[in-house]
Scaffold this active site. Structure first.
Site, PDB file in Angstrom:
ATOM      1  CB  ALA A  71      -0.805  -0.033   1.105  1.00  0.00           C
ATOM      2  CB  CYS A  72      -0.012   4.714  -1.138  1.00  0.00           C
ATOM      3  SG  CYS A  72       0.643   6.466  -1.182  1.00  0.00           S
ATOM      4  N   PRO A  73       2.428   4.357   1.350  1.00  0.00           N
ATOM      5  CG  PRO A  73       3.914   5.752   2.738  1.00  0.00           C
ATOM      6  CD  PRO A  73       2.659   4.916   2.852  1.00  0.00           C
ATOM      7  CG  ASP A  98      -1.646   1.787  -3.637  1.00  0.00           C
ATOM      8  OD1 ASP A  98      -2.459   2.802  -4.197  1.00  0.00           O
ATOM      9  OD2 ASP A  98      -1.579   1.898  -2.349  1.00  0.00           O
ATOM     10  CG  ASP A 104       2.321   8.364  -3.942  1.00  0.00           C
ATOM     11  OD1 ASP A 104       1.512   9.404  -4.246  1.00  0.00           O
ATOM     12  OD2 ASP A 104       2.258   7.624  -3.460  1.00  0.00           O
TER      13      ASP A 104
END
Length: 155
Positions: A71-73, A98, A104
């Protein structure tokens, strides 16, 4: 060291070389993932007898970040850490699942171009492969985001 690391892989408008510093399992995984990307002229990978266009950019992948399932980040953080080992002229191949990773990583590379630091990051490949129609049981993720980031000298 795999013999495949010395043969170019032609994808879109680039020839990609896999560094001998990558392990054999990493090279196999990268080759599998690159097979998901569009091939120029719809043809197969280039072989030893295929001529490489002199003007075609050569990408030398030195590091690989597998951010699938993270998952982010986390994909971005792993990308930042891996870039420490990449020198100017070499590339980092990143895959993630993701959807936030696309924004990002794109923003991170764009930001590097606007700062006065010595590291300039060129986002060479920013592709999305949708595998939702693929019914193989081995496929864990429906969408994979592919990035090839090349570190260049800003001077």
């Amino acid at each position: 060291m795999s013999a495949d690391s010395q043969l170019p892989i032609k994808r879109a408008s680039h020839s990609i070389y896999l560094s001998a510093s990558l392990s054999d399992p990493e090279q196999q995984e990268i080759n599998h993932l690159l097979d998901l990307l569009p091939v120029e002229n719809g043809g197969p990978d280039v072989g030893t007898e295929t001529k490489i266009d002199e003007e075609q950019p050569l990408l030398n992948i030195k590091r690989f970040v597998d951010g699938r399932g993270l998952a982010c980040p986390m994909p971005l953080l792993k990308t930042k850490v891996a870039l420490r080992d990449v020198v100017a002229g070499d590339s980092l191949y990143v895959v993630a699942t993701d959807p936030n990773s696309q924004a990002d990583i794109t923003a991170f590379c764009r930001q590097s171009q606007q700062t006065q630091t010595g590291d300039y990051l060129a986002l060479i490949v920013n592709e999305v492969t949708d595998l939702s129609g693929n019914s193989t049981s081995l496929q864990r993720f429906a969408t994979i985001y592919h990035f090839i980031i090349t570190k260049t000298d800003s001077n």
